[in-house]
Design a protein around this motif. Structure first.
Motif: not given
Length: 205
Positions: A99-101, A103-111, A32-39
């Protein structure tokens, strides 16, 4: 939570893999991180080193007719299918997004194992700043998707809930060889400062 300040993406990948293995190799790595940080660059590098599947949410993005928060800019069904296919491979999965949680919620895919990436400005070698920290404290901007990203940080606080924070210098900046004041880095309470290399002390970063 651990924090490591590194000079390069190679050093960052080394730290991520080391701490991930110390955490017993969770199958999912979330970046995760802001846009453009190199994720995407970091998650792709880590994935190549540990033979993981890499899923980049931006590959499923489109431009809506009207300004829309980031989750509304994704072909969500296609992203979900890509994540499912990555898990079905049996390999570790490296997933990156703003906005990772949402678009890919930990409730669906795991933390899984969560990495948050920051870019520090070293205008003064002894007083680096994490500028988005000020944006989080201020009123969110009006333009999308930046507004949604700031609001997500205000609500979900991914920068305070990660297992590992990776701090990289902003482009054009270098990291001092001596210890620096962390007052402008917005460290979460109780975070442990670690070194990029196991044979160095934190003060040497």
């Amino acid at each position: 939570m651990k924090i490591a300040t590194v000079r390069t993406f190679g050093e960052a990948a080394d730290v991520v893999i080391r701490v991930w293995r110390e955490a017993s190799d969770p199958k999912l790595l979330r970046f995760e991180g802001f846009d453009g940080v190199g994720k995407s660059g970091l998650s792709k590098l880590v994935a190549s080193r540990i033979d993981a599947e890499h899923v980049e949410s931006d590959k499923f993005a489109f431009r809506p007719e009207t300004p829309t928060p980031y989750p509304g800019c994704l072909k969500q069904a296609e992203l979900d299918a890509a994540i499912s296919a990555a898990f079905a491979s049996g390999k570790p999965v490296a997933l990156d997004s703003v906005c990772l949680d949402e678009v890919a919620p930990s409730s669906s895919w795991g933390r899984g194992f969560v990495v948050y990436i920051k870019r520090l400005s070293f205008n003064s070698q002894n007083n680096p700043l994490w500028h988005p920290g000020f944006a989080i404290e201020d009123e969110a901007p009006e333009d999308e998707p930046h507004r949604g990203i700031v609001l997500y940080h205000q609500r979900s606080k991914p920068h305070e809930r990660a297992d590992l924070i990776i701090e990289l210098p902003e482009e054009g900046h270098t990291i001092s060889n001596s210890a620096f004041d962390r007052g402008g880095c917005s460290d979460p309470l109780g975070a442990e400062i670690i070194c990029a290399s196991a044979d160095k002390s934190p003060a040497s970063i």
